[in-house]
Write an enzyme that holds these catalytic residues in place. Structure first.
Site, PDB file in Angstrom:
ATOM      1  CG  ASP A   8      -0.663  -1.709   1.612  1.00 35.56           C
ATOM      2  OD1 ASP A   8      -1.002  -1.420   2.726  1.00 35.56           O
ATOM      3  OD2 ASP A   8      -1.516  -1.012   0.940  1.00 35.56           O
ATOM      4  CG  ASP A  51      -6.626   0.822   4.372  1.00 38.53           C
ATOM      5  OD1 ASP A  51      -7.788   0.356   4.411  1.00 38.53           O
ATOM      6  OD2 ASP A  51      -7.078   0.511   5.901  1.00 38.53           O
ATOM      7  CG  ASP A  72      -2.558   1.895  -1.585  1.00 42.72           C
ATOM      8  OD1 ASP A  72      -1.532   1.576  -0.796  1.00 42.72           O
ATOM      9  OD2 ASP A  72      -3.308   3.118  -1.375  1.00 42.72           O
TER      10      ASP A  72
HETATM   11 MG   LIG Z   1      -2.358   0.822   1.997  1.00 44.33          MG
END
Ligand SMILES: [Mg+2]
Length: 342
Positions: A26, A28, A225
């Site tokens: 991922d 961000d 995250d």
């Molecule tokens: Mg993310």
């Protein structure tokens, strides 16, 4: 594809970058936040790649083209090609292309990433409900997207034209705070039409399928995250995952994760890709990891011992997830997490 209920973090005797052939990262909160690289990301990714791991970047953000994302990563010191970037725009374009003939007109509410992905599938982006579209697609259009675009989508969808969305993340982080994401834009059209879109992005199977088709990964590790996109997407795809704590997930949310949100591994940041992962073992009615032992007490999780914060968190995960079974742990973990500085 095992979907048995995970009740403790997994162990790996080898560095994760050696145990898996491809990292599906991922962006961000994992690789960058706003305009800057996340701490330890640049050198950790360089080391993983030097060790032979293939790195791919998987984003629900449909606004930018893979070329633009790759250029941004390269600028941050993480060399990447367009082919290393997989977006929800590509996943939704394939989903549409599987259902309509080549050369079909598709009404676009979104940005250049979405238009480019449609063209790549032989579809023709159009701008108005009066252009006779056979599908409507919505992807994140950025702050400049005019309100009138939602009206065009609504007119077509209300006439029964099939409706697609790249993803339904309700929010999107920006350098200045939390902004409405594509999921919020989808709600606008839903309110006007009462219809329901087909969605491609994480955690849904079309995005995972797109990622595997484009990377050819045989033993992928999802690195993310967010529990409800990255980790749930890995769960739905039946592949292992590493949660890093550099983004939106904190210890409290992790301990309260239902089974589909429990990662295989947890670590502080991307340095966790370069190491093995310690075993969490049942011990004295609780769970031990490194120097810590966690137990489920009356109303709260308890932690004894000493060691690294991550080992303590792994022991707490085992105590919380075991107590929760296939539900959600309701024991208070805040005191134990505070001892770990989390
Ligand atoms: Mg993310």
């Amino acid at each position: 594809m095992s979907r048995s209920v995970r009740t403790r973090p997994g162990a790996s005797g080898r560095a994760l970058s050696e145990a898996y052939d491809t990292a599906l990262l991922d962006l961000d909160g994992v690789v960058y936040a706003g305009g800057s690289a996340i701490v330890h990301a640049v050198e950790s990714l360089a080391a993983a790649r030097e060790g032979g791991m293939h790195l791919a970047y998987v984003t629900n953000n449909a606004l930018r083209t893979p070329d633009t994302v790759a250029a941004h990563l390269t600028e941050l010191g993480i060399p990447a090609d367009a082919g290393d970037v997989i977006t929800s725009a590509q996943a939704v374009a394939r989903l549409i292309g599987d259902q309509v003939p080549q050369g079909s007109r598709v009404l676009v509410v979104g940005g250049e990433g979405l238009r480019a992905a449609l063209r790549e599938r032989g579809l023709v982006p159009v701008e108005s409900a009066d252009d006779d579209p056979v599908a409507v697609v919505q992807g994140y259009g950025g702050p400049e997207l005019p309100w009138g675009r939602f009206a065009e989508a609504s007119y077509a969808v209300a006439r029964g034209v099939p409706w697609f969305a790249s993803n339904t993340d309700l929010t999107i982080p920006s350098g200045r705070g939390i902004a409405p994401g594509n999921g919020a834009a989808v709600e606008v059209v839903r309110i006007a039409t009462g219809a329901e879109p087909q969605v491609a992005g994480k955690p849904l199977p079309p995005m995972h399928r797109e990622t595997i088709l484009r990377t050819g990964a045989e033993r992928p590790l999802v690195v993310g995250d967010r529990l409800d996109t990255d980790i749930e997407g890995a769960f739905n795809g039946g592949v292992d995952s590493l949660l890093v704590l550099t983004g939106v997930t904190d210890g409290v949310r992790l301990l309260a994760a239902p089974p589909r949100h429990r990662p295989t591994y947890v670590d502080a940041d991307l340095r966790g890709m370069l190491t093995g992962q310690p075993e969490v073992v049942a011990a004295g009615g609780g769970f031990r990891c490194g120097g810590w032992t966690a137990t489920a007490g009356a109303g709260a999780l308890e932690l004894d011992g000493d060691g690294t914060a991550m080992d303590g968190l792994r022991a707490l995960c085992a105590a919380a997830w075991t107590a929760a079974g296939d539900g959600v742990c309701e024991l208070d973990g805040s005191k134990a997490l505070a001892r770990l500085g989390l």
